[in-house]
Design a protein around this motif. Structure first.
Motif, PDB file in Angstrom:
ATOM      1  N   THR A   1      -0.347   6.936  -5.277  1.00  0.00           N
ATOM      2  CA  THR A   1      -1.017   7.091  -3.984  1.00  0.00           C
ATOM      3  C   THR A   1      -2.516   7.104  -4.214  1.00  0.00           C
ATOM      4  O   THR A   1      -2.990   7.579  -5.251  1.00  0.00           O
ATOM      5  CB  THR A   1      -0.596   8.395  -3.272  1.00  0.00           C
ATOM      6  OG1 THR A   1      -0.789   9.484  -4.162  1.00  0.00           O
ATOM      7  CG2 THR A   1       0.846   8.358  -2.845  1.00  0.00           C
ATOM      8  N   SER A   2      -3.252   6.597  -3.258  1.00  0.00           N
ATOM      9  CA  SER A   2      -4.712   6.553  -3.370  1.00  0.00           C
ATOM     10  C   SER A   2      -5.298   7.948  -3.321  1.00  0.00           C
ATOM     11  O   SER A   2      -4.815   8.800  -2.577  1.00  0.00           O
ATOM     12  CB  SER A   2      -5.310   5.733  -2.233  1.00  0.00           C
ATOM     13  OG  SER A   2      -4.789   4.433  -2.233  1.00  0.00           O
TER      14      SER A   2
ATOM     15  N   THR B   1       6.548  -1.150  -1.958  1.00  0.00           N
ATOM     16  CA  THR B   1       5.448  -0.401  -1.369  1.00  0.00           C
ATOM     17  C   THR B   1       5.838   0.055   0.031  1.00  0.00           C
ATOM     18  O   THR B   1       6.460  -0.690   0.786  1.00  0.00           O
ATOM     19  CB  THR B   1       4.178  -1.278  -1.286  1.00  0.00           C
ATOM     20  OG1 THR B   1       3.862  -1.757  -2.581  1.00  0.00           O
ATOM     21  CG2 THR B   1       3.002  -0.495  -0.736  1.00  0.00           C
TER      22      THR B   1
ATOM     23  N   THR C   1       4.034   1.857   3.496  1.00  0.00           N
ATOM     24  CA  THR C   1       2.774   2.229   4.128  1.00  0.00           C
ATOM     25  C   THR C   1       3.019   3.415   5.048  1.00  0.00           C
ATOM     26  O   THR C   1       3.850   3.362   5.952  1.00  0.00           O
ATOM     27  CB  THR C   1       2.181   1.053   4.918  1.00  0.00           C
ATOM     28  OG1 THR C   1       2.022  -0.055   4.032  1.00  0.00           O
ATOM     29  CG2 THR C   1       0.842   1.415   5.518  1.00  0.00           C
TER      30      THR C   1
ATOM     31  N   GLN D   1      -2.190   4.443   4.496  1.00  0.00           N
ATOM     32  CA  GLN D   1      -2.171   4.571   3.043  1.00  0.00           C
ATOM     33  C   GLN D   1      -0.917   3.925   2.459  1.00  0.00           C
ATOM     34  O   GLN D   1       0.195   4.164   2.915  1.00  0.00           O
ATOM     35  CB  GLN D   1      -2.221   6.045   2.651  1.00  0.00           C
ATOM     36  CG  GLN D   1      -2.283   6.275   1.168  1.00  0.00           C
ATOM     37  CD  GLN D   1      -2.358   7.748   0.833  1.00  0.00           C
ATOM     38  OE1 GLN D   1      -1.797   8.586   1.529  1.00  0.00           O
ATOM     39  NE2 GLN D   1      -3.059   8.065  -0.228  1.00  0.00           N
ATOM     40  N   ASN D   2      -1.115   3.088   1.433  1.00  0.00           N
ATOM     41  CA  ASN D   2       0.009   2.495   0.725  1.00  0.00           C
ATOM     42  C   ASN D   2       0.505   3.462  -0.343  1.00  0.00           C
ATOM     43  O   ASN D   2      -0.285   4.090  -1.042  1.00  0.00           O
ATOM     44  CB  ASN D   2      -0.396   1.182   0.056  1.00  0.00           C
ATOM     45  CG  ASN D   2      -0.657   0.088   1.051  1.00  0.00           C
ATOM     46  OD1 ASN D   2      -0.081   0.078   2.142  1.00  0.00           O
ATOM     47  ND2 ASN D   2      -1.518  -0.841   0.709  1.00  0.00           N
ATOM     48  N   VAL D   3       1.822   3.567  -0.464  1.00  0.00           N
ATOM     49  CA  VAL D   3       2.450   4.364  -1.510  1.00  0.00           C
ATOM     50  C   VAL D   3       3.296   3.402  -2.333  1.00  0.00           C
ATOM     51  O   VAL D   3       4.212   2.762  -1.811  1.00  0.00           O
ATOM     52  CB  VAL D   3       3.319   5.494  -0.925  1.00  0.00           C
ATOM     53  CG1 VAL D   3       3.945   6.323  -2.039  1.00  0.00           C
ATOM     54  CG2 VAL D   3       2.495   6.379   0.004  1.00  0.00           C
TER      55      VAL D   3
END
Length: 124
Positions: free
Chosen positions: A40-41, A101, A103, A107-109
């Motif tokens: 995660t970002s 992935t 979303t 945020q993309n996980v």
């Protein structure tokens, strides 16, 4: 002087080669066939937080800190990208299997499934 430099080099290599851990278990000692890495970002950063799920027990109200890769000092290891994490895991004995992935909000996980190179496939 050469002996001092050689000793210092050996000491530094010894420190950097110590195992990273997840839930206080060294990555090389995780005795499972598959693991999943989830990226995660980080807020206001280009780096990712990488969590590793190998089926370990976690506390119900945990913050996820048990699943984060930590260095020898107990600090979270930073990864620049999922490929950085994948290369790291490959060096620690895991092969890539698949990825997907999800979303959530904006945020993309990222989810990567990996197989332990040391564990043979289970017979069916």
């Amino acid at each position: 002087m050469k002996k001092i430099l050689l000793s210092a080099l050996i000491l530094i290599c010894g420190i950097t080669l110590k195992a990273q851990t997840v839930n206080d278990v060294p990555l090389q000692d995780i005795d499972v066939e598959y693991v999943q890495i989830v990226g995660t970002s980080k807020l206001l950063s280009t780096k990712l937080t990488i969590e590793i799920d190998f089926g370990q027990r976690t506390k119900f109200f945990s913050s996820g800190k048990e699943t984060i890769v930590k260095d020898t000092e107990g600090k979270a290891v930073d990864f620049n990208s999922m490929i950085d994490a994948l290369n790291f895991m490959s060096k620690n004995g895991y092969d890539f299997v698949s990825a997907y992935t999800i979303t959530l909000g904006n945020q993309n996980v990222y989810h990567y499934l990996l197989k332990n190179k040391k564990k043979p496939a289970a017979d069916n």
